[in-house]
Design a protein around this motif. Structure first.
Motif, short mmCIF file in Angstrom:
data_model
loop_
_atom_site.label_atom_id
_atom_site.label_comp_id
_atom_site.label_asym_id
_atom_site.label_seq_id
_atom_site.Cartn_x
_atom_site.Cartn_y
_atom_site.Cartn_z
N LYS A 146 31.45 14.77 37.63
CA LYS A 146 30.26 15.61 37.50
C LYS A 146 29.18 14.94 36.66
CE LYS A 146 30.75 19.72 35.87
NZ LYS A 146 29.45 20.31 36.17
N ASP A 186 28.17 18.99 43.11
CA ASP A 186 29.12 17.88 42.95
C ASP A 186 29.69 17.51 44.32
OD1 ASP A 186 29.01 17.61 40.06
OD2 ASP A 186 29.81 19.64 40.08
N ALA A 240 25.47 15.89 34.48
CA ALA A 240 24.76 17.04 33.94
C ALA A 240 23.52 17.31 34.78
CB ALA A 240 24.34 16.76 32.51
N ASP A 252 37.26 31.46 38.86
CA ASP A 252 36.54 30.54 37.96
C ASP A 252 37.09 29.12 37.99
OD1 ASP A 252 34.60 32.21 37.10
OD2 ASP A 252 35.70 32.95 35.36
N SER A 296 35.98 15.26 37.59
CA SER A 296 35.40 14.70 36.38
C SER A 296 34.17 13.84 36.67
CB SER A 296 36.45 13.87 35.65
OG SER A 296 36.91 12.90 36.54
N ASP A 312 32.34 26.51 40.88
CA ASP A 312 31.12 27.29 41.10
C ASP A 312 30.72 27.08 42.56
OD1 ASP A 312 28.86 28.78 40.53
OD2 ASP A 312 27.68 27.01 40.06
N SER A 370 26.59 27.92 35.77
CA SER A 370 27.94 27.51 35.36
C SER A 370 28.05 26.01 35.31
CB SER A 370 28.96 28.06 36.35
OG SER A 370 28.65 29.34 36.72
N ARG A 371 27.40 25.39 34.37
CA ARG A 371 27.34 23.93 34.36
C ARG A 371 28.69 23.28 34.12
NH1 ARG A 371 22.13 22.30 30.92
NH2 ARG A 371 20.76 23.86 31.77
N ASP A 372 29.63 24.02 33.53
CA ASP A 372 30.91 23.41 33.20
C ASP A 372 31.83 23.34 34.41
OD1 ASP A 372 29.93 23.30 30.73
OD2 ASP A 372 30.92 25.14 30.04
N LEU A 373 31.57 24.19 35.38
CA LEU A 373 32.46 24.22 36.54
C LEU A 373 32.01 23.21 37.59
CD1 LEU A 373 32.95 28.06 37.10
CD2 LEU A 373 34.63 26.43 36.25
N TYR A 374 32.98 22.77 38.38
CA TYR A 374 32.70 21.87 39.50
C TYR A 374 31.88 22.63 40.53
CZ TYR A 374 33.59 18.26 42.97
OH TYR A 374 33.46 17.25 43.89
N ARG A 375 30.79 22.02 41.02
CA ARG A 375 29.88 22.76 41.89
C ARG A 375 30.01 22.33 43.36
NH1 ARG A 375 25.05 20.63 38.75
NH2 ARG A 375 26.44 18.92 39.14
#
Ligand SMILES: Cc1cc2nc3c(=O)[nH]c(=O)nc-3n(C[C@H](O)[C@H](O)[C@H](O)COP(=O)(O)OP(=O)(O)OC[C@H]3O[C@@H](n4cnc5c(N)ncnc54)[C@H](O)[C@@H]3O)c2cc1C
Length: 452
Positions: free
Chosen positions: A8, A130, A10, A46, A6, A49, A16-21
């Motif tokens: 993360k 991230d 922006a 999924d 959490s 990312d 894939s901005r919603d996924l943890y990178r």
């Protein structure tokens, strides 16, 4: 301290901005294993990312480079295409060289790429993360010795190893076709640094140069015209091995006709040879520098991360960098001194492999909000391959925590097993089994040395 998904922020990069990178920089012995397994377990489902930043397009396991230089390995049979690997294993491949970092905005900066004619391939850009894992390996350290950059070849990349091999074959072709007799030094190779790499190269070269000559270059007398000299500043070769084994290795090389010079310090490399402290000059057509490594220059000041004088990132027992919990380092570019030890974990494929397996678990823990456990390196020993002549080494922890000296076929099998473990981490054991059989079948009908 662990960081939950959490945390993360922006960021502009990545679809894939919603996924943890999770971004891994460097797809070598450690990085490619890690990103492949992260892709298999998280990317394909999924759950995160996963991206690899890598400056090359294909991967070749670095410990094979001395075989490429000697001409006993065909690169095309062992290299792996990053784009294909990414497609098969659920991660994104970002072609480019990391040239900087913005820790506050969690961005890795990549250089632009151009083709041979100067046309743009990929523009300068930034990738958001991230969690970041830096695994960019090492480069040869010339310790400021004059002439190394200009006149010696290092074995850091497949291109350098192939360049050395081309120059070697060209030198043999010239010696075979010239009107005058072969002059002193014309077919002389000097290898500076008798660690595992230099020592293995000297034995492998001894065999392959004779192999090339045997294909009809009959004006060259291998025993008279070809000379290989291995130079080491310390008082014995392969210091990672116990003294007894390094003595046997030196003896075996001597029996092959490789000249081993210990306690000899190189002060300059010139176009026509090598200058030693004390005044002696060794004439040589080809010089290989394999006398130590350091981290790539980009690590010198990577947005304030702590680095050693040799450009390695200082890491804690969790492999997190000392000044940023989100950034990890593994393999040759990481500087880790384990609890109770005085020396850092040595820059070896074995360490990179173990650290990749460790980080796979820790990143999974992190995503599940679990704490990170410390890494503990286990040294399984060291093996040095002298090509077809022998393999020598010590395996650790077999007899009540003590080393076991091994030599010959069993040692060779153990030596090969490290590469098999790397391949298995990238492709799975089944494919490795089939590939091994296929390679051994085709090898029977082909020359064992590269002839062009
Ligand atoms: C000839 C030779 C023989 C060896 N033999 C052995 C052996 O027998 N046993 C053993 O344990 N070890 C051996 N080693 C050492 C071993 O190869 C290394 O310890 C190991 O490869 C380190 O793995 P790594 O993942 O840290 O780095 P590497 O495998 O070097 O991978 C680093 C990757 O990062 C990429 N990269 C670099 N800079 C950037 C950047 N700025 N941006 C993006 N990508 C970047 C590189 O292209 C490369 O793909 C040998 C080394 C050599 C040269």
């Amino acid at each position: 301290m662990s960081i939950a998904p959490s945390d993360k922020v922006a960021l502009p990069a990545g679809p894939s901005r919603d996924l943890y990178r999770v971004v891994v920089v460097g797809g070598g012995a450690g990085g490619l294993e890690l990103v492949t397994r992260l892709g298999d377990t998280l990317g394909q489902h999924d759950r995160a990312d996963i991206a690899l930043v890598e400056k090359e397009r294909t991967h070749l396991w670095k410990p094979l480079l001395h075989e490429v230089a000697a001409g006993s390995m065909d690169v095309s049979r062992h290299e792996l295409d990053y784009l294909a690997q990414a497609y098969w294993h659920g991660f994104r491949y970002r072609f480019g060289e990391m040239i900087g970092l913005d820790r506050a905005r969690r961005l890795v900066h990549l250089a632009a790429n151009f083709d041979d004619e100067g046309r743009l391939i990929t523009p300068e850009r930034s990738i958001g993360y991230d969690t970041l894992v830096i695994a960019i390996g090492s480069v040869s350290n010339d310790f400021g010795t004059p002439g190394v950059k200009e006149h010696a070849i290092c074995l850091d990349t497949p291109e350098q190893a192939q360049r050395f091999n081309r120059r070697l074959i060209n030198a043999c072709l010239l010696a075979h076709t010239q009107a005058e007799p072969v002059r002193p030094g014309q077919l002389h190779v000097v290898i500076i640094g008798a660690g595992a790499t230099g020592t293995e190269l000297s034995a492998e070269l001894h065999r392959t140069v004779r192999g090339v000559v045997a294909f009809g270059l009959d004006k060259i007398d291998p025993n008279k015209d070809i000379k290989i000299t291995l130079i080491e500043a310390a008082d014995r070769i392969v210091p990672i091995l116990p003294k007894r084994l390094s003595d046997s290795t030196a003896r075996l090389l001597g029996e092959l006709g490789v000249e081993v010079r210990t306690g000899a310090r190189v002060t300059e490399v010139r176009r026509d040879g090598v200058q030693l402290a004390g005044g002696e000059f060794i004439p040589s057509e080809l010089v290989v520098w394999s006398a130590g490594v350091r981290g790539p220059d980009v690590l010198k000041d990577l947005d304030g991360l702590e680095a050693t004088a040799a450009n390695q990132l200082v890491v804690r027992p969790t492999l997190q960098t000392t000044r940023d919990d989100r950034i990890f380092a593994l393999g040759d570019c990481a500087y880790l001194v384990q609890e109770g030890e005085t020396q850092p974990v040595s820059p070896r494929a074995q360490a990179a492999h173990q650290q990749a397996a460790y980080l796979l678990k820790q990143i999974q823990h992190r995503l599940n909000g679990q704490p990170i456990e410390p890494f503990r390196y286990r040294d399984f020993g060291s093996l040095v391959s002298l090509g077809e002549f022998s393999t020598i080494g010590s395996l650790m922890g077999f007899i009540a925590g003590r080393g076991l000296f091994v030599e010959g076929y069993f040692a060779r099998l153990m030596y090969r097993s490290l590469y098999k473990m790397h391949e298995a981490a990238l492709h799975g054991p089944l494919k490795v089994g089939f590939d091994t059989i296929a390679r051994s079948l085709t090898r029977r009908s082909e020359p064992h040395v590269k002839l062009h």
